[in-house]
Design a protein around this motif. Structure first.
Motif, short mmCIF file in Angstrom:
data_model
loop_
_atom_site.label_atom_id
_atom_site.label_comp_id
_atom_site.label_asym_id
_atom_site.label_seq_id
_atom_site.Cartn_x
_atom_site.Cartn_y
_atom_site.Cartn_z
N SER A 194 -67.12 33.84 8.33
CA SER A 194 -67.33 35.25 8.03
C SER A 194 -66.22 36.11 8.62
N VAL A 195 -65.88 35.86 9.88
CA VAL A 195 -64.82 36.65 10.53
C VAL A 195 -63.46 36.34 9.92
N ALA A 196 -63.20 35.09 9.61
CA ALA A 196 -61.90 34.70 9.04
C ALA A 196 -61.64 35.39 7.71
N LYS A 197 -62.69 35.61 6.93
CA LYS A 197 -62.53 36.19 5.59
C LYS A 197 -62.62 37.71 5.58
N ASP A 198 -63.01 38.32 6.70
CA ASP A 198 -63.22 39.77 6.75
C ASP A 198 -61.97 40.49 7.24
N PRO A 199 -61.25 41.19 6.34
CA PRO A 199 -60.04 41.89 6.76
C PRO A 199 -60.32 43.02 7.76
N GLU A 200 -61.55 43.51 7.80
CA GLU A 200 -61.93 44.57 8.74
C GLU A 200 -62.16 44.02 10.15
N ALA A 201 -62.14 42.70 10.31
CA ALA A 201 -62.43 42.09 11.62
C ALA A 201 -61.22 42.04 12.53
N LEU A 202 -60.04 42.44 12.06
CA LEU A 202 -58.85 42.37 12.89
C LEU A 202 -58.90 43.36 14.05
N SER A 203 -59.25 44.61 13.78
CA SER A 203 -59.31 45.62 14.85
C SER A 203 -60.29 45.23 15.94
N PRO A 204 -61.52 44.82 15.60
CA PRO A 204 -62.44 44.40 16.66
C PRO A 204 -61.93 43.17 17.42
N ALA A 205 -61.24 42.27 16.73
CA ALA A 205 -60.72 41.09 17.40
C ALA A 205 -59.69 41.47 18.46
N LEU A 206 -58.82 42.38 18.12
CA LEU A 206 -57.80 42.83 19.07
C LEU A 206 -58.42 43.66 20.18
N LEU A 207 -59.45 44.42 19.86
CA LEU A 207 -60.16 45.19 20.89
C LEU A 207 -60.87 44.26 21.87
N ILE A 208 -61.49 43.21 21.37
CA ILE A 208 -62.16 42.23 22.24
C ILE A 208 -61.12 41.56 23.13
N LEU A 209 -59.97 41.20 22.56
CA LEU A 209 -58.91 40.60 23.36
C LEU A 209 -58.48 41.55 24.48
N GLY A 210 -58.33 42.82 24.15
CA GLY A 210 -57.92 43.81 25.15
C GLY A 210 -58.97 43.99 26.24
N LEU A 211 -60.23 44.10 25.86
CA LEU A 211 -61.30 44.27 26.85
C LEU A 211 -61.44 43.04 27.74
N ALA A 212 -61.31 41.86 27.16
CA ALA A 212 -61.38 40.64 27.96
C ALA A 212 -60.19 40.55 28.92
N SER A 213 -59.03 41.01 28.47
CA SER A 213 -57.85 41.04 29.35
C SER A 213 -58.06 41.98 30.52
N ILE A 214 -58.68 43.11 30.27
CA ILE A 214 -58.98 44.06 31.34
C ILE A 214 -59.95 43.44 32.35
N CYS A 215 -61.00 42.79 31.85
CA CYS A 215 -61.97 42.15 32.75
C CYS A 215 -61.29 41.10 33.61
N ALA A 216 -60.46 40.27 33.00
CA ALA A 216 -59.79 39.20 33.75
C ALA A 216 -58.86 39.78 34.81
N ALA A 217 -58.15 40.84 34.47
CA ALA A 217 -57.22 41.45 35.44
C ALA A 217 -57.98 42.16 36.57
#
Length: 169
Positions: A23-46
């Motif tokens: 579902s996520v792979a086929k959804d072009p609208e899922a890119l922004s949330p994917a990058l946002l999740i990556l950013g939030l996870a990076s903040i948590c790790a740091a």
């Protein structure tokens, strides 16, 4: 963008649920949330380095705010760059059935696991689980066998490791 839905999809990807990955792979609208999740996870790790200091023998290292900012920026840049690079190499070099953007969307959601890295002792767990997600995505969605998957992991390790080693400290 329904961020709550994206977090649910990210959780399902962490649980290796194939329908969520498709579902996520086929959804072009899922890119922004994917990058946002990556950013939030990076903040948590740091932030983990700031709240929970590292102890090595008699030395205690606690990150300060500037360290956290640098770690977050580097983590996001390296994260996005490595996702696109591995997605591109998988698609072009190994003829993955999953295109580069689909790979970035799914694996970006999978970076939710890095929230565990807020506790330094859980960082290896998050890294190992990210590799499990990567292997599952490349095998199930990309239709790649073990050999190309291992090569892609080695390419990512070499690429990220080389960049990190070349950075001035």
């Amino acid at each position: 963008m329904d961020f709550q839905k994206s977090l649910k999809q990210a959780w399902d990807i962490l649980l290796l649920k194939e329908p969520a990955m498709h579902s996520v792979a086929k959804d072009p609208e899922a890119l922004s949330p994917a990058l946002l999740i990556l950013g939030l996870a990076s903040i948590c790790a740091a932030l983990g380095g700031m709240f929970f200091p590292s102890v090595m023998g008699l030395v205690i290292y606690r990150s300060d705010f500037s360290d956290v900012v640098v770690e977050v920026v580097l983590s996001i840049v390296l994260g996005i760059g490595s996702l696109y690079m591995i997605g591109y190499v998988a698609e072009q070099g190994f003829h993955s059935k999953l295109d580069m953007n689909g790979y970035v969307r799914v694996m970006g959601h999978g970076t939710l696991v890095y929230v565990l890295s807020i506790l330094l002792v859980l960082t290896p767990v998050s890294l190992i689980w990210e590799l499990v997600i990567m292997c599952t995505v490349l095998h199930k969605l990309g239709k790649l066998e073990a050999g190309p998957i291992v090569l892609l992991i080695l390419i990512e390790i070499l690429m990220v490791g080389s960049i990190v080693l070349l950075m001035p400290i």
